[in-house]
Design a protein around this motif. Sequence first.
Motif, PDB file in Angstrom:
ATOM      1  N   ILE A  41       0.823  -1.208   0.000  1.00  0.00           N
ATOM      2  CA  ILE A  41       0.000   0.000   0.000  1.00  0.00           C
ATOM      3  C   ILE A  41       0.858   1.259   0.000  1.00  0.00           C
ATOM      4  O   ILE A  41       0.615   2.208  -0.748  1.00  0.00           O
ATOM      5  CB  ILE A  41      -0.961   0.001   1.211  1.00  0.00           C
ATOM      6  N   ASN A  42       1.894   1.271   0.820  1.00  0.00           N
ATOM      7  CA  ASN A  42       2.747   2.453   0.915  1.00  0.00           C
ATOM      8  C   ASN A  42       3.422   2.769  -0.417  1.00  0.00           C
ATOM      9  O   ASN A  42       3.473   3.917  -0.853  1.00  0.00           O
ATOM     10  CB  ASN A  42       3.791   2.264   2.016  1.00  0.00           C
ATOM     11  N   TYR A  56     -10.429   0.016  -3.107  1.00  0.00           N
ATOM     12  CA  TYR A  56     -10.903  -1.344  -2.904  1.00  0.00           C
ATOM     13  C   TYR A  56     -12.395  -1.465  -3.238  1.00  0.00           C
ATOM     14  O   TYR A  56     -13.197  -1.767  -2.391  1.00  0.00           O
ATOM     15  CB  TYR A  56     -10.732  -1.766  -1.451  1.00  0.00           C
ATOM     16  N   SER A  65      -6.520  -7.761   3.164  1.00  0.00           N
ATOM     17  CA  SER A  65      -5.775  -6.505   3.286  1.00  0.00           C
ATOM     18  C   SER A  65      -5.328  -6.266   4.718  1.00  0.00           C
ATOM     19  O   SER A  65      -6.111  -6.438   5.657  1.00  0.00           O
ATOM     20  CB  SER A  65      -6.649  -5.326   2.848  1.00  0.00           C
ATOM     21  N   THR A  67      -4.058  -3.111   6.711  1.00  0.00           N
ATOM     22  CA  THR A  67      -3.875  -1.664   6.637  1.00  0.00           C
ATOM     23  C   THR A  67      -3.385  -1.153   7.990  1.00  0.00           C
ATOM     24  O   THR A  67      -3.863  -1.589   9.039  1.00  0.00           O
ATOM     25  CB  THR A  67      -5.186  -0.946   6.270  1.00  0.00           C
ATOM     26  N   SER A  71      -8.205   5.006   8.392  1.00  0.00           N
ATOM     27  CA  SER A  71      -9.007   4.824   7.187  1.00  0.00           C
ATOM     28  C   SER A  71     -10.428   4.489   7.600  1.00  0.00           C
ATOM     29  O   SER A  71     -10.756   4.416   8.782  1.00  0.00           O
ATOM     30  CB  SER A  71      -8.418   3.717   6.303  1.00  0.00           C
ATOM     31  N   TRP A  98     -13.409   1.365   0.630  1.00  0.00           N
ATOM     32  CA  TRP A  98     -12.326   1.645   1.580  1.00  0.00           C
ATOM     33  C   TRP A  98     -11.755   3.024   1.266  1.00  0.00           C
ATOM     34  O   TRP A  98     -11.371   3.290   0.127  1.00  0.00           O
ATOM     35  CB  TRP A  98     -11.243   0.578   1.461  1.00  0.00           C
ATOM     36  N   PRO A 100      -8.937   5.879   2.509  1.00  0.00           N
ATOM     37  CA  PRO A 100      -7.838   6.333   3.366  1.00  0.00           C
ATOM     38  C   PRO A 100      -8.078   7.770   3.793  1.00  0.00           C
ATOM     39  O   PRO A 100      -8.613   8.577   3.032  1.00  0.00           O
ATOM     40  CB  PRO A 100      -6.615   6.228   2.445  1.00  0.00           C
ATOM     41  N   LEU A 105      -0.617   5.964   4.795  1.00  0.00           N
ATOM     42  CA  LEU A 105      -0.935   4.611   5.241  1.00  0.00           C
ATOM     43  C   LEU A 105       0.130   3.626   4.787  1.00  0.00           C
ATOM     44  O   LEU A 105       0.821   3.841   3.791  1.00  0.00           O
ATOM     45  CB  LEU A 105      -2.275   4.177   4.660  1.00  0.00           C
ATOM     46  N   SER A 106       0.241   2.546   5.531  1.00  0.00           N
ATOM     47  CA  SER A 106       1.121   1.458   5.121  1.00  0.00           C
ATOM     48  C   SER A 106       0.353   0.150   5.235  1.00  0.00           C
ATOM     49  O   SER A 106      -0.763   0.105   5.739  1.00  0.00           O
ATOM     50  CB  SER A 106       2.389   1.424   5.989  1.00  0.00           C
ATOM     51  N   GLY A 107       0.982  -0.905   4.773  1.00  0.00           N
ATOM     52  CA  GLY A 107       0.338  -2.208   4.824  1.00  0.00           C
ATOM     53  C   GLY A 107       0.469  -2.928   3.498  1.00  0.00           C
ATOM     54  O   GLY A 107       1.186  -2.487   2.596  1.00  0.00           O
TER      55      GLY A 107
END
Length: 316
Positions: A41-42, A56, A65, A67, A71, A98, A100, A105-107
């Motif tokens: 994601i990042n 999404y 996912s 996350t 979000s 979804w 953000p 965000l990361s994941g």
Amino acid sequence: MKTASLTELYEEITTCTHTDLTALLPSGIQQQVGHFNLFDINNLFKNIQQTPASPYPCRSFYKISLTIGASQVIYPNKVFDIKQAALIFSTPKMPFYWHPFDMNLSGKFCVFTPDFLQPLKSGVVLDELPIFNENEYPVFVLSDDQCIHAMAIFQRMQEELKSDYAYKYDLLRTYVLELIHFGQKLQPATTLHPTHSASARITSLFIELLEQQFPIETPQQQVRLRTAKEYADVLAVHVNHLNKILKQETGRTTTDLISERIAQEAQVLLKKTHWTMAEISDSLGFADVAHFSHFFKRQTLLSPAAFRAERSYQTA
């Protein structure tokens, strides 16, 4: 019904990030049964040139996912505000969006088709697993330890995708199942006892048939099946028998379930599109706007116009 495909997922990502498609496809996947891929994601957000409307959206494949950050997950009748790490399981049967709250965000998330798990010959049927039960909301806020555990599985997936191991996709299938079982352990124990009776099977087929008609993605798309008898005819059972089974299994009549799902889709269209009332009414199979308005008010206690205005005010 038009269903969004994996091709559209890749088109969406390449358009938003200006990334070449060959850089996104894992090696050797063309020789495999089904499809699997994993995204960071990042890294995607770093390259985004335009903000995606819905990273999404509901699609024809499955996603898991992880996350990390703030979000929001929006279902037709429920909203989850996420402020920390979360694990999200999504299925084509449950439409959701979804969003953000920022670009930091990361994941990671993986996508896969049902065919991808078939070579296991393990008897796994995705839609019969509790985690993909359309009556549940599989969004799990994770503790620090749980986040570390989930991230470790995704990292092993990432390492295997880059490897030249001849059986790497067999190993990736085990990692997908590991994530699924990890998520199911986070569910309440009462949801982890699936039934396999004939009644449960017919109920499952009815729900699948109902959900195949959604999401509505263009004003030209129309709901094909509207009445209990139409569903019974497709399922080759008498309408009274179908109604008795659904009442027994869900506590709801066939008509109630159909109406509830149409009302859910109507709420999504009113919130997420700028379609006219006539376009929404026609897509959902109503004779005219007046019939649609009467139905919607009976289901939600609000007129469609009032519902749309209320949601617009809340998001302003």
